[in-house]
Design an enzyme around this catalytic site. Structure first.
Site, PDB file in Angstrom:
ATOM      1  N   ASN A  12       0.807  -1.234   0.000  1.00 39.90           N
ATOM      2  CA  ASN A  12       0.000   0.000   0.000  1.00 39.90           C
ATOM      3  C   ASN A  12       0.838   1.280   0.000  1.00 39.90           C
ATOM      4  OD1 ASN A  12       0.801  -0.281   2.682  1.00 39.90           O
ATOM      5  ND2 ASN A  12      -1.048   0.699   3.457  1.00 39.90           N
ATOM      6  N   LYS A  29      11.624  -8.662   1.207  1.00 38.48           N
ATOM      7  CA  LYS A  29      10.604  -9.429   0.481  1.00 38.48           C
ATOM      8  C   LYS A  29       9.394  -8.514   0.354  1.00 38.48           C
ATOM      9  CE  LYS A  29       7.222 -11.886   0.408  1.00 38.48           C
ATOM     10  NZ  LYS A  29       5.986 -11.577  -0.402  1.00 38.48           N
ATOM     11  N   GLY A  61       2.452  -5.115   8.069  1.00 36.24           N
ATOM     12  CA  GLY A  61       1.360  -5.887   7.464  1.00 36.24           C
ATOM     13  C   GLY A  61       0.276  -6.116   8.498  1.00 36.24           C
ATOM     14  N   SER A  62      -0.418  -7.243   8.356  1.00 37.97           N
ATOM     15  CA  SER A  62      -1.574  -7.483   9.222  1.00 37.97           C
ATOM     16  C   SER A  62      -1.160  -8.089  10.567  1.00 37.97           C
ATOM     17  CB  SER A  62      -2.540  -8.441   8.529  1.00 37.97           C
ATOM     18  OG  SER A  62      -1.950  -9.726   8.484  1.00 37.97           O
ATOM     19  N   GLY A 117       1.749 -10.739  11.218  1.00 40.73           N
ATOM     20  CA  GLY A 117       2.777 -10.205  12.116  1.00 40.73           C
ATOM     21  C   GLY A 117       3.049 -11.146  13.280  1.00 40.73           C
ATOM     22  N   GLU A 163       4.958  -3.335  12.470  1.00 43.26           N
ATOM     23  CA  GLU A 163       3.970  -2.273  12.268  1.00 43.26           C
ATOM     24  C   GLU A 163       2.731  -2.970  11.745  1.00 43.26           C
ATOM     25  OE1 GLU A 163       3.962   0.701  13.088  1.00 43.26           O
ATOM     26  OE2 GLU A 163       6.074   1.270  13.304  1.00 43.26           O
ATOM     27  N   CYS A 219      -2.835   1.823   6.753  1.00 38.92           N
ATOM     28  CA  CYS A 219      -3.057   1.367   8.128  1.00 38.92           C
ATOM     29  C   CYS A 219      -3.503   2.524   8.994  1.00 38.92           C
ATOM     30  CB  CYS A 219      -1.885   0.612   8.721  1.00 38.92           C
ATOM     31  SG  CYS A 219      -0.314   1.206   8.291  1.00 38.92           S
ATOM     32  N   GLU A 261     -10.177  -4.404  11.387  1.00 45.84           N
ATOM     33  CA  GLU A 261      -9.648  -3.574  10.308  1.00 45.84           C
ATOM     34  C   GLU A 261     -10.293  -3.990   8.985  1.00 45.84           C
ATOM     35  OE1 GLU A 261      -5.398  -3.956   9.532  1.00 45.84           O
ATOM     36  OE2 GLU A 261      -5.322  -1.803   9.120  1.00 45.84           O
ATOM     37  N   GLU A 271       8.809   3.589  13.629  1.00 46.48           N
ATOM     38  CA  GLU A 271       9.601   3.827  12.435  1.00 46.48           C
ATOM     39  C   GLU A 271       9.732   5.329  12.235  1.00 46.48           C
ATOM     40  OE1 GLU A 271       9.611   0.376   9.575  1.00 46.48           O
ATOM     41  OE2 GLU A 271       7.514   0.973   9.606  1.00 46.48           O
TER      42      GLU A 271
HETATM   43  C1  UN1 Z   1       0.675   2.878   6.081  1.00 49.17           C
HETATM   44  O1  UN1 Z   1      -0.486   2.930   5.759  1.00 49.17           O
HETATM   45  O2  UN1 Z   1       1.213   1.787   6.336  1.00 49.17           O
HETATM   46  O3  UN1 Z   1       0.483   8.582   7.673  1.00 49.17           O
HETATM   47  C2  UN1 Z   1       1.590   4.051   6.133  1.00 49.17           C
HETATM   48  C3  UN1 Z   1       0.177   8.142   6.555  1.00 49.17           C
HETATM   49  C4  UN1 Z   1       1.283   7.828   5.584  1.00 49.17           C
HETATM   50  C5  UN1 Z   1       1.879   6.495   5.871  1.00 49.17           C
HETATM   51  C6  UN1 Z   1       0.905   5.375   6.000  1.00 49.17           C
HETATM   52  N1  UN1 Z   1       2.283   8.856   5.670  1.00 49.17           N
HETATM   53  O4  UN1 Z   1      -0.972   7.958   6.233  1.00 49.17           O
END
Ligand code: UN1
Length: 483
Positions: free
Chosen positions: A134, A157, A209-210, A214, A232, A266, A367, A446
């Protein structure tokens, strides 16, 4: 070797590329190459490594249009958002390169004379990375640039839905001067990811990822570890709109937060928590705006909402909407997959607003990763904050209000890693830490300077130049002489 195809989610007949399906033996070879290259890389001074990262940023900036078009084609993002994804990587290169000339540790006064104490950082070795589709340029940049600055090698990967973006990103790094073997890309599905997570030559694993994946990655990585692990995972991000809010602003924020990137961030806004006094007007205006959004080929300028990533995503999202209706929610707009002229087989889902959602409904807890906004009405502000915090996730949240006291109470009371005031839940900037609480992650952040900490080990150094044995804690407060 078997191969797989990456296709344009708006027009699956458009094949973006064909990639090898790598297995465990390929991961072995990739780790060995990255480890061999890492030794020489780590010997370069950090500012010299930083220069290469800055150059990578310039290559990406030079080719920003081509990168943007590729992100749009492979990940289905509308052009303006694809450009933002690429810009995030350019910004990250600048920021990380600057860190190569910043302080990496602290000097601390010793309790003893003629003694120096300081901390420094050393690379971990090879970092294994598993990344989603994404943010197919930004997320690799969040991981790869800090890992390289810290002196590491990388095996990445990427998602099977975004191999071309990752390959283009790594090619830009190599063009800029990253040694060719230092960053290895392995392609495919679960097998190379699983092999990477347990590989004895991989000292740190970074996954975005999910939650279910994770957890698997974490268990595998630690069973054969321990190793540094950063996760994350997802979000169930809420926007709270108080009755005193600027409703124009809240409508803009909700529509962009919920339907930007087709709801596949996310950080996407997936819950709107609102007081009944303003719920009616707010929902009506959000619905109206949602219906005006132009769905279509994301590569066409002016399109507001692109596809979701695959046909199976549309099925999954439709299933979640149907389950919400079964539980008592009402579809105020959208709620179904849709076809778009000129985009045969494209995976499009209409921006969806669900009203009458209760905190216990699945749609309020799980989610969606699609363009679905669940509206929950609450009686007061305390209840709003309670509902925000009632989910397992803790990534991002937003509060819309003109009342400074309420805003700061929300900042204090909301249990997420990121809180916005009068801005949507999406749109984090790279010098600041990014990540969340609870099941959203394992405490790492991060971006920001924490990004570099994530991929290095702290070393504490003591140098005693007194020429005699000095004893900490003992010489300073000898027993019997009063302590
Ligand atoms: C994500 O969806 O994994 O804050 C990252 C945000 C973007 C990064 C999203 N700068 O929506």
């Amino acid at each position: 070797m078997t191969t797989f195809r990456s296709v344009n989610p708006a027009r699956p007949d458009d094949v973006v590329g064909e990639y090898p399906t790598h297995g465990a033996a390929d991961v072995d070879a990739a780790v060995a190459r990255a480890a061999a290259a890492q030794r020489a890389w780590a010997r370069r001074p950090a500012p010299a490594r930083a220069d290469v990262i800055a150059a990578a940023g310039r290559v990406i900036a030079r080719d920003k249009e081509a990168f943007t078009a590729l992100v749009s084609r492979e990940a289905g993002k509308v052009l303006v958002e694809a450009g933002g994804d690429v810009q995030e990587a350019i910004d990250m290169a600048d920021f990380v390169a600057g860190q190569g000339r910043a302080a990496w540790g602290a000097t601390v006064p010793s309790e003893l004379g003629d003694k120096l104490c300081w901390t420094t950082r050393q690379p971990v070795g090879v970092v294994g990375m598993i990344t989603p589709w994404n943010f197919p340029i930004a997320i690799p940049s969040w991981k790869i640039f800090p890992a390289l600055l810290a002196g590491n090698g990388v095996v990445i990967k990427p998602s099977e839905h975004a191999p071309a973006c990752c390959a283009a990103f790594v090619a830009a790094c190599v063009e800029a001067g990253v040694p060719a073997d230092l960053v290895q890309v392995v392609h495919g599905f679960a097998e190379p990811a699983a092999a990477l997570a347990v590989h004895p030559g991989v000292q740190a694993v970074s996954f975005t990822g999910s939650v279910p994946t994770g957890r698997k990655v974490a268990v595998a990585a630690m069973e054969t570890g321990p190793r540094l692990l950063s996760l994350e995972l997802g979000g169930k991000n809420a926007m709270v709109v108080r009755a005193d809010a600027d409703l124009d602003l809240a409508v803009d924020g909700a529509v962009f937060g919920a339907f930007g990137t087709s709801g596949q961030r996310c950080t996407s806004t997936s819950r709107l928590i609102v007081h009944p006094d303003v719920a009616g007007e707010l929902v009506e205006r959000i619905v109206k705006r949602s219906e005006q959004l132009r769905l279509g080929d994301p590569q066409e300028p002016g399109v507001d909402v692109g596809p979701v990533i695959t046909g199976s995503s549309t099925d999954r999202i439709a299933g979640m909407v149907a389950a919400a209706v079964d539980e008592g929610a009402t579809v105020a707009t959208g709620g179904r997959p849709v076809t778009v002229d000129g985009c045969d087989g494209g995976a499009f889902f209409t921006p969806t607003v669900l009203t009458g959602v209760r905190p216990e409904h699945r749609i309020a807890r799980e989610e969606v990763f699609g363009p679905v906004l669940a509206v929950l009405e609450v009686a007061g502000f305390d209840e709003a904050l309670e509902v925000v915090n009632s989910v397992e996730y803790g990534l991002s949240a937003a509060v819309y209000t003109r009342d400074i006291n309420a805003a700061l109470r929300a900042v204090d009371g909301i249990d997420t890693g990121i809180v916005y005031v009068n801005a949507p839940t999406i749109g984090a900037e790279i010098p600041l830490p990014f990540g969340g609480t609870k099941h959203t992650g394992n405490g790492f952040r991060e971006a920001g300077t924490r990004g570099i900490e994530q991929f290095s080990q702290v070393k504490t150094v003591y140098v005693d130049y007194s020429g005699r044995l000095q004893k900490a804690q003992i010489d300073t407060h000898p027993v019997g002489e009063g302590s």
